[in-house]
Every structure is written in C-alpha cells, then in structure tokens.
Design a protein around this motif. Sequence first.
Motif, short mmCIF file in Angstrom:
data_model
loop_
_atom_site.label_atom_id
_atom_site.label_comp_id
_atom_site.label_asym_id
_atom_site.label_seq_id
_atom_site.Cartn_x
_atom_site.Cartn_y
_atom_site.Cartn_z
N ASN A 140 24.69 15.73 163.40
CA ASN A 140 25.70 16.78 163.37
C ASN A 140 26.99 16.33 164.03
O ASN A 140 28.08 16.64 163.56
N TYR A 141 26.83 15.56 165.12
CA TYR A 141 28.03 15.04 165.77
C TYR A 141 28.79 14.13 164.82
O TYR A 141 30.01 14.24 164.64
N LEU A 142 28.04 13.21 164.19
CA LEU A 142 28.67 12.28 163.25
C LEU A 142 29.42 13.04 162.17
O LEU A 142 30.51 12.67 161.77
N ILE A 143 28.81 14.10 161.70
CA ILE A 143 29.39 14.81 160.57
C ILE A 143 30.59 15.64 161.00
O ILE A 143 31.57 15.75 160.27
N THR A 144 30.51 16.25 162.19
CA THR A 144 31.59 17.17 162.53
C THR A 144 32.69 16.52 163.35
O THR A 144 33.82 16.98 163.31
#
Lengths: 238, 405, 260, 411, 308
Positions: free
Chosen positions: E170-174
Amino acid sequence: MSDILLKMENVTTVYGRNEMLRNVSLEIEKGKITCLLGSNGAGKSTLIKAILGLVKITKGKILFDGEDITGEKTHKIVRRGISIVPEGKRIFPKMTVVENLRMGAFNETDPQTIEKNMERVFELFPRLKERRRQIAGTMSGGEQSMLSIGRGLMSSPKLMIFDEPSLGLAPILVEQNFETIARINSEGTTVFLVEQNANLTLEYAAQGYVLQKGEVIVQGSVDVLKESEVIKSAYLQE
Amino acid sequence: MQKRTFASLLVIFSVVLILSLVFTACGPGGGGAKKTVKIAWIGPLTGGNAGPGIGGRNSFELAIKEANANPNSKYTYEAVFIDDECKPEVGVQAALKAASDPEVIASVSHYCSMVAISTVDTFHNNGLADIVWGAVLPAITYGNDYKEVFRVNGTMIQQNKVHAEDMVKWGYKTVSIIHDTSDYGRGHMEYFSESAKEVGLQILSVQGVVTDQQDFTTELTKIKAEDPDVIYFGGLAPLGIPLRKQMVKLDIRSQFDGTSGIKNNSFNEALGPDAEGVISYLEGAPLEELPGGMKFKQAYEAAGYKEPPEAYGPFAYVAAQLAIEAIEKVGPDRQKVVDELATTKGKDTIIGEVTFDEYGQNIVPLVTAYVSENGQWVPLSQSSYKEGGTKELPGITFMKEKGRR
Amino acid sequence: MNNNKILYTQDLSIHFGGLVAVDRVNIEVQRNTILGLIGPNGSGKTTIFNMLTGLYIPTGGNFFFEGESLLGKPPYEIARKGIARTFQSSRLCLDLSVLDNVFIGMHPRQKHWLTSAVFRRSALAEEVYQAYEKAMHLLNIFNPELVKRSSEPAGRLPQIDRRRVEICRAMAMSPKLLLLDEPSAGMTPEEITELMNDIRKVQQESEDITIIIVEHVMSVIRTITDHVVVLNFGRKIAEGTFHEISHNPEVREAYLGKRG
Amino acid sequence: MANNQHEKEAFRGTGGLLLTLGIELVLYALIMAIFLDHGGTTLIIDVILAAAAIVYFKRNHALADKISATLAANRKAAWIGVIVLLLAVPFVLQASAYWLFIVITAGLFMMACLGLNIQLGSTGMMNLAGAAFQAFGAYTAGLLALNYGLPTWLTLLAGALVTGLFSILLFIPVLKTKGHYLALVTIAFQFMVVILVENMEWTGGPQGLKNIPLMNFFGYSFNEPLNLGFITLHKYANYYYFTLLLLFALGIAAHRIYHSWVGVTAATIRDDEVAAQTNGVQVNKWKLTLFVLGNCFIGLSGAFYSHMVGFISPPNFAFDKSLVMVSIVILGGMDNVLGIILGAFLLIILPEKLRFIQDYRFMIYGIVLIVMLIFQPRGLLPFVPRSYAELIQRYRHKLLQGKKAQGGQEA
Amino acid sequence: MSVLDMIIQQSINGLMLGIMYSLVAVGFTLYFGVLNVINFSHGDFFMLGGFMALILYGIADTLGWTQNVPLLIIYLFLGSMILTALIAIITARICVKPVSKAPMLISLLVTLGLGIAIREAVRVFYPRGSDPKGFPTLLPQGSLSIGNIVIRYENVIIFVLGVLVIVVVNYLITKTKMGMAIRAVAQDGEAAMMMGVDLDRTIDITFLIGAAVAAVAGIMNGFYYGQIMFNMGAMMGVIGFSASVIGGLGNVYGAIVGGILFGLLETFAAATLPMGAENKRVFAFFIVILFLVFKPTGILGEKVYERV
C-alpha cells in the motif's frame, strides 16, 4: 523554417478497418496559437493521438523541434516537451489535487522545478491552492478543468495541446479558459488548440486548419479561415 | 486442370485406402517364433496420485520383464500402459481401450477406487480379466458378481476391522475421525465407524474435508477440545501430511492413525521427525517377512527404477504374475484366462497366499500395522514401538499423562 | 390542442450522486413536428433521451407519452409504446449484418419465436420475407448502396452509413416518436443535408411520426426543426422557433456565442 | 442471386459432384486412419497435410473459392455423402470399440457445447458451470431410472428438463451480473454443486450412482451388439447411431434457432444490451429463456452419458470439464454450429491420440490454448453473418406454388 | 475450553487462513485495476513461489548455508519473490498483455490456460512433482498460552509479516512515484500515458508486485502447513479472486478485508454448522454469489455510474 515546432507530413492512420486520418499535413509555429477546427468525429482526437504516438501511423511522419518522433513511444514523446490538456479533462479522479499536479510533472526529477511549477499553477488558479488536498473527482467541472490545465503546465512544456477546452463548460468558464490559454501563450508556450467552437477559437488563434472526415480541407491564417465557405456554413451561425 | 485434379485425387484416395488396409492388417495374427501377448496396466500416471501409480507401473513392468527373461515362457509379453488420471470418465475410456484391443488378454487395473468401480462393467461386458491392484472399495468385487473382476489386495473392510480391534488392544477408548470426502476417505470412515462400534470404541466426532484442502486448524481445534485418545484419518497423503503437521503445531498429542493411503514415502519425507509414531494399516504381509519379498525389493532396485514401488507396487507385481501364469497355462484366450484365474487358491506370492473367493476377492489372511520410525515405515511388530519395545507410542504416553491409563 | 401533444414532461429531473444533470425540465412536443434540442455539451440533452427511453429512471418529475405516464417503465416497454432512438456514438452491433441490425428494430412486431424457428419454418419464412422487404425499402431510401451491402457486417460500413443503418433500425420499429441523438456527427455539410432530406422523406412517408433531434450543427436545426428547446446546465433556458431562440440574448451567451 | 454467382465459379456437372464426394471421402479416410493407426504416424501425416493445405489455399484463393463454390452447388449430394460416411463409422471402427466410444464422447461434448454456445456464443452469457449442469442431467436420469425404473426416453427427457429447471436457481445472478463477475458466479456454482453432490446421501455421495440401467427403448436394449443381418456391430454402434440422430436433431434445431429472430435477438443482446432494450427486446426474458434452453442441451448430454456408461460420480463433473466445454466453443468459433463440431473433434479426439506423450499432455493443452487464442481469437471458424436466402427462397417458392395452383384452377 | 475461548481460537485460525487469501487477492486487485484483466493464473504464481523457495532451499542445503536461519529465511523470501516475479513478467508480456484488450472471455481462457501450463510444468519438471513436497521448518515452533488460548510464535510471525507486506504494498502504491504511475494507469491508462508514464514498464511493475506478494503467500503457506503441492494454486486462485471481489476489486485494503472475511467465513462455517467441515466452501461460495449479485462493488468499492 526553424520556427516550426511541430510538423506533420502526409500522416495517415488506420483504426480497425477505417482510415481515420488521410494524408494530413500540418505545421505548428513556435510561440503562436494554432487551432484545429472540425466537427465531432472529424478526426481531431485521432490527430492528437497520432502526435502523441497513441495510434499507429501507417504513412507519413511527424517532426518535433526538427526531430522525427514518428512511431516513438508516448512517454518518450511527452518527455520531449509536449503536454496535453485532454478532452473531457481526464483528471485522475481518485487522486488529490496535488497528486494530479505531480502526475503532470511525472518525468520531472528535480523537486525544485516541480515546486516552482506548482507555485506557478497555484498563482494562475488560486482556487486549486485552496483545494490542494481535495480528491479531484469530487470537485466541480470548472475546477476540474483548471486542474487539467494546471496539470498540463507542470512539465514546463514547449508545446501545449488543448483538446476541446470548452467541452461541457458554462460560457463564462469557457471564456476564462481561453483567457488562460492566451496568457499561457503570451508567457512563451506554443499552443495547439483543438476545438469545435469556431467562434471563440478564431478570436484567439493566429492560424488554423479545418479537419473534415480525416482530411484537412481548409488551412491558413485566421482571416483566411473566417472567410472560408465551409466554416461559414457549418460552424459559424447567422 | 480438371483432369489433373482428378488424377491426383485418385492417387491420394488409393494411397489412403492402402494405408488403412495396412493398418487393419497389422491387427491380430502375425507370426513369429514366440507369439506376443499383451497385458494392460491401468492406473494414474498423471495428477495427484501419479506417485503410487508410477510405483505400480514399475512393479508391473518388472513382472513382465522377468517373464520375458524366463526362457521357459511360451509367449513374449508386451505391457500396455494406460493412464486413467484417477478420473472415472478417463478410466472408462482406458478400460475400453484395453478391452477393444483383441491382443490384450488380461488387465491389471486401477489404483483409485472410484475409477475401478466405474470400469467393472466395461471389463465384464468385454470378457476381459481385470485384476485390481490397488483400489480398496469393497463394492468393486462384492458389489456385483462379475466373474471377470479379481482383486489381489484387501478391502477396506478387512483393514478397518483389524484396525479397530488393535485400538482396543492398545487400550484406546475414544476416537475422533477426519476423512476426506472422496470415496476412499468416506468409505474408510464408514467401515471404521462400523467396526469401532462393534468393538466398543467411542467416536467423538466425524468431520469430512474436501480433497484440495490445506488448512485443518479449524477441524483440529474442535478435536483438541474433544481431547480424544486417537485421531483416525481416512484419506491420502496429500491431506495426511498437512493434517499431521498442524496437529503437531496445535500441540495435539493424541495418537495419529491413518489408513493405507498415507503409507508411502512422501509422507515420511515431507514430515520428517513429525511423522514419528504415526500408524497406518495395509493389507498383506510386510515384504520383508515373505520369502519373495526381499527378492522383489532387490530386483526392483536392480531394474534401476528411480521411483519407489510404494505400498501397492507388490500387488501390481503379483497381479501381473497371476495373469502371466494363467496365460502360460491356458493360452492367450480371454475367457479361459478368466476361468483359470477364478481357480486360484493358496498361491504363494510375495504378498502372501492368494486365494480368490467366489467374488474374485483375495481373502488376505493378514493385515499389517506399520509405524513410522526414523523416517521409514516399519511393521509395528518389528519396530521399537512393539509392545514391550524400547519406545512408546505417542498416544500411550499421552494417555498416561492424562491418567487414562 | 391538448390531444395534439404527443409527449410532454413535467419537471423532469435527475441527479447522479450530488450532480444535478437535468433540473425540472418541461418540454412539450406536438404531433408530427420536429423538435430541436440544443445546448452545450453536458447540458443534459442525452440524459433526457436516456430518461425518455427508460435507461435512466428520473429522480424527480414525470413524463407522458400520448397522455400516459411512462415513468419507471422498462426500456423495452417504452420502445413497444412507440418511442425509438439513435445514439450519439452509434450503437450498432458491428459484427452483425446490416440486415440483422435493421431486423432488431422490428423486434416488437415479430410473432414467430422459438417453436416457429424450429418447427414452423414456413410461417417464419413469411415473416422474414416481409421484414426483409421492409428493411430493404428503408435501406433504399437512405442509401441504395446499403441494399447491396445488406449482408455485410455493419462494422465494415463507413461511419456515415452506420448512422443511416441506425436510423433505419429505429424506423423499422415504425415509431410514433423518434429521438435522434446527434445524427450528423462526423459528416460533411453535404452529407448532413442529404441525411436530413432522407429523414424528412421518411417523415412524410409515414403518416404519424414525431421527431426530437439533438444537434450541434445549427444549419440543420434551422432548416428542419419546427420548434427548438435550448438547455444549459440541465435547465431549459429558452424555447421557440429557431429564429426566436437565435435572437435570444441568453442563448447567444450560453451557446451560440455572443460574438457570432 | 448469390447462388448464380457460385454456379459460375464452381466446377460444374458430374465433375463437381465427383469432386465433392472425392473431397469428403479423402477427408474421411484421413480421419478414420487416425483412429485405426495404433501409433501416431497418420496423425503426423494428417497434420502436415492439413498445414500444407492451409498454406496452399491461403496463397491460392481462386481454387479455394472454386472448391467451396462446388461444395455449395452440390449441397444435397454433399450432405448425402456426409450422412452415408457418418453412418459407416461403426463399420470402419468395428475392430476398435474404444475409438467408437471416444467418438461418442466427442458427440456428447458437441451436444453440450451446442447448448453452451446458445448461452456463450449467441447471447454472450459466460457459463463456466457446464459440468455442473451436466451433473443435474446425469443424476436426474440416473436416480429416476434406478429408483423408479422409468424408461430411458422419459429419463433422458427428464434429465434435460430438470437441468433447465435447476438453471433457474442461477437466474438472479445471470441477470444481474456480467463479464468477470458472471464467470465467478458460475465457477462458484460449479464448485458448490460438486461439493454438495459429494456430501449428500441420496446422490450416492462420492461413490456416485452404480448400475444405472443402460439404454433401452421399448424393449430394444442398446447393450446387445447391433445385428444387421449381414454384419454384427459392437454394442456401442447403438449408442453411436443414437448420438448421431440426437446430434442431427439438436444441430438442426440450433442452426434453425440461429437463423431466426431468436438468433438475431440473442446476438443483439450479446453485442449491445442497451441497444437491444431500446429496440423493445425484453433482455431479461430472453437471457433467461436461452440460458435455460442451453442448459437443457447440456443436461441431455449428461443424461445420455449416465445411461451409456451406467456409472456416474462427482469427479465426472469437475471444473476442468467445464473448462473444456468453454474451450471447445471459443476455439471452434463462437456462434457457429460447425465450429463447435470442429472444436469438439480437436479438443476431445486429438488429445486422446496424444496419449503417447502422457506426462506433457496437459501442459501442451494449456500452451496450445494460449497460442490459439492469441493468434486466432475469433476461433477456427469465426461466425458468419446470417443469411436469409434460404428462408426467403422458401417463401418465394411457396408463393410461386400458390400462384400456380390458382392459375391451374382458373384455366 | 469455553465457548468464548473456542471463538477466539477459531478466529485466530480464520485470520491465518485469511491473511494468505488476502495476499493472493492483492494481485487480483492490482491486475484488474491496471490491465482490466482477471488473471486466473495468479493462484499458480502462489504455488510457484512455494516451489521456487524449495528449490532455493535445496541449493542452500547442498552449499551448507543452513546455519544462519534468519539469513536463510530472508534469502528464501527474496530469491523466490524475484524468480516468481520474473516468470510472471515474462508470461504477462507473452500471454496476458496481448489479450488485455480482447473480449473478457478470451483473456479469461488464456489465463486459465496459462495456469494449467504452469501447474503442469511444475509437476512434470520438478522431480517427482506430483507428490506433496515437505517444506523445511525454519520458523520458531514454540507457543504462548493465554488462558486456554494457544498462540504460536509462527502464527504471530506469519500474520505480522502478511500485514506488513500489505502495508508495504500500500505504501508503494500510494506514496511512491512508481505507485502513482500504477494508480494513474488504473484510473485512466491513456491519460497516464499522456503524462509521460511508460505503460509497459508500469504493467511489468504491477506484475512484479502482484507475483512477489503471491510468492510470499506461497512460502508462508509452506512454512505454515509444512507442505506444498503442484496443484495448490488452482483453488487458491478462485478463492483469491473471490476475496478480492468481496473486498472490492481495485482496492488494496479491500483485498485484506475480503481475504480475512473469506477465511473467517470458512472457519466458522466449519466450526459451527452441522456437516460444516465438508460443506464450508459451499457456504463461502454462496456468500460470494450473494456479494456478486447484491454488492458487486464489494465492501470497500465505490459505486460507479454506468454511462449509457
């Protein structure tokens, strides 16, 4: 010759079984507003896609700043300094205003430049600054339109393409948009304005082309266009 | 142009005609010094049960090779291997393939019960002897009176009767059952429950699990609360392995007893030390105890098979031998071979004496309990876990701790 | 006068989430006339069509066709009452033949279904024959070329012919009310004129047909409509003859352009 | 009009007739040789020949057109030829009941896929629960025959109808979901059905149903060899002829449905539901009707199977079978009756012949599936636009006769 | 054990199961967002992850690298993630991308075919591939008890790792530029290209993330159950897809919610319903169908207005 920023030479594209553009030649002069007029389905969007490498060009070539960009991948073409304010805004609805603007500067690596460009956008559209944390999809149509233009400015482009900036907007907003475009142009960015609304467009542009069924049927300076029978009968009323 | 087309058409047509004539002519007949007789082997060569299937195939092939190497045999034997994928539908096709080849005189078929039960009709209708080498569902032989169907291995009934009796002998009183919902697992569960009731074991719960399940913590958590002496598992190794693993992890220390389906090498290999003390039951006597057993083991290794024969390999081997013997005796005639096989009585083989009852079922005198010790399946009676041996079954230790014994 | 109204709406409204797409619009359409519906993109023209054909359920207001409220009726029922339409971006089935595309327009009138298809072929044959004749007649009006190409997949036709086929499909239904959504998109002025003549020919041929047309090309609106309604931001801002609305300052401001 | 053109290009007269029959005979011989050949040589030869033919005809359109025109011109003869050759199959395969059985199995797949095609190909409704619906038919027939001793014709009929009825279980999902979601619904349904059948008592559980009476029509048992007087054929010949009969009936029905308003309506729903609705199509009604109809076909094939083999069990109806059915429809060519037949032939019979590569079979199956779909996404025989020439001709003919009769009376 | 204890203990079981479903569901969600394709072969990448780790362990074992267990575990995870992702990217380029614009039927069948090919390739080429394969026990095996409830260290590690992986994804994506590109492509691929996003690279990265996460789930599965098998991906694919739909396709956190919900559904159906153990999937799938019909956007999905 050197003041030609973008040049299309006899470009033909095919989509499915239909030729969408036929032998289209077109020149965009540096520092000016060039417009492209045509009705729905005349091939205006295809022409933009052809410039951006989103449709396959079967014949002819496209030069940008003197370099051949035919067949190059979209992201590479964009990196050369072309930005677009697409038809129907096409902002990223689930991202915030700031994220959308950052997407506009996707290939910009220098954080300071990004910061500077964002300041410029916020100066141009103070409204966006107020709403910087808002999810873009929840904004009004006018604000989205501002965001779309702002996003286009983020990459400090040499050429900015506007695809129907008047689409679905109230007349006042349309005029505001055109004023903004004029301002952007006056600050040194070459503009390619693609429109259906001939009345307003011809007031701002310096020269233009009329596209019909994938072919350029009229071209020349604004005065030439205004006198053209085609435009008179179909696009200008009364 | 037209003429030429016709000429070429004519040529093609005649070529095809000749070709097909040649093919049909290649059918029965032919001559030669020794007549070739085909024996079919059917079992799973692909899919999840390919392991025991390949073991069975190798063992079968070994018997054929030995017969061919024997100068006294009257015929040259040719093995026909057909894959049934452990799917009934494919099995029927496989059986039909064997049956419709007139040169095939007998068939040694099926590891999976579901497949075996679906093909008995085919063998019966085609008058082809079918010697089952692995499937354990009783109905395969007892469900009808087809004289063509034989079975060298025992049935679930025998296995579970002995199993339940042994449990009482060990002093267990309560059992929780987990079984897979295939015919194999469910069948075992049913016959075991029956025998268990007869001998007075208390069944605490019965839980079915689907065959592609990996996680049994839910079922085991329930079982843990029941606190049984033994967990009985009716199913094959692919489920048995994770089940045992999770049992250890959940610290359930009841005895783990399985059926013949987990008595294979992959169970020990995959579990390592966690397999220690697990018990499983298999029909027949342990190889090592039989006169020919060691010889088979050596011959199998000498033949250079990479895969182990697995639990049912010896049965496939014996089935092939029975078929060959019958053919040697009465000649390559399906009907006569069927009749001949029916008379088999007290024949000495590596799996013990083979006697077919009126249903063609081998009345196996022996069911053997095995225990996993140091990564090997060892006959319980020869292991350190035997009564009075050096080690104690985990279930016994557990019961002592709980003060139930 | 009242019974001459084939369709009228009462405060027709719809909103999507928070967005008000059509806001209390009242339109009256007289029988056997052509009504023009104009306004900037996004002003709610197509949305009104979608409500009139049952694709969207209005969130407020009502609309009456031949005196009967069709509010909440499913699209097929509305179609069977006699309202046919075309779509802005043509919605032909491109894999199907031109003929099949026209045939589907006759769907409500067809009588021979499953059992006839399998067992009573001659009964079906008669119906097919009649449908075929009718389709060919319609295609012939719009473009004789289409008659020859009637068994080709519609996807092989040029854009303009697809539009024609779509109008044929709508006409095949013998509708009382025909809704045309930007029929001239992507056409040259000559082609537009030709198409308009064809539409008029169709209108004259069938004794009872009313048309509502959404158009951006003002020359079309000027030449063929009897009455024009102008929308902006989902609201009706003006109505009248073309001459009247073209001199209406608000309309010029919002749509035609004040300088034009 | 179209016919005249064909006649111009075609080989005419006896030559054309002979060519037609010759082509059929050669193809037939090449196919039958695959069955009769114990190894795979013929298969390889056939594949090479087929590849060569494809390459040749691609370069030489004129000849290909001419041949197809010839076939069209000699339609009646061609059909008679095909029927005779199909009737002869049990004679040719007399020595190999196994291959006869495989051919029947392929026939049953064709039957099911004709039904699936109505849903998937014609109407665009994904159905990955084909095997589950087959199970309804098979179990209905099996249970009725076992428990109530109903005659075969009745159980077959019941198998088809009950399957249709049960497909109504899925009607809300079928109407309310589309695309991937519908695919998932049907996959979930497929798994649910198999698990339930396996866990229920009255379906025989995992051991399935045994000893289902084999087919018997009014005292004629299919379980006896077929005695024709001069020759005795294997008992599967009975089943073969019956399959052939059913396939012809269902194939013609499917063909006729395709060439009718129903076909047009279905295709419109598939291509554009909105356009269909605004043209007065009751989309829900038709989707449901065609879904049920398709499942009736599938159920019939299941019922047939249970009466042919006499044994059914849950693994017979596993997910991979549904997958094979869908592959047949898509690879053969969506919405094309002939495509289904070709698809079933390729996906059922050829893999059987490929048994000699045992281990690699399924891997190759997967790879072939991918390659074919990437390079020929519309299937081997893509659907062709409907032609109404036949129906219109028929009506004209009737009109003409009517006029003649009138004329006769007047005179 | 009291009823409450039982409920807690079974919830823990459900969570463990659910976290693995979630990890597989993440891939479905990502692929669907970016390519608009349901990749039915994704379950087989879960399986592939397990087998890759097993191969790497075999290599480590022969080289004698097994002393340092934490390092070994990291090596297994990273190695398997990279290898699995590599295969995923290659197959995606060859099979999935060419059909992403084709009708949904075609992409569905192609990915199903790809799944078969991968599964069978493992079975055929891995030595004795059709047998269940034992997985090394490397995680600490002890447990701590709170009253009657037993929590194993292993469970804690796996659960924490699972949640961590999803948080990282999720971090990577957001938060990263790469993630921004993925999200932009998911929302409007063409517009993203117009902004200068390299579409091919973004798709590669999406498959990289999806497959790597599936590989993590595959290894965790191996550690937890002690065995892996060539065909364990088939069912996992269907469940992963179901979980992503329940959670809301296109939403990474939805995948967690959906996966855990599916896990709990199965667990409690098995624990409480009569005949529950054998029929728990029937129950779970029934709920899936209900979701598809009545709330196809899932728990965390947004309502979309269909434009006519």
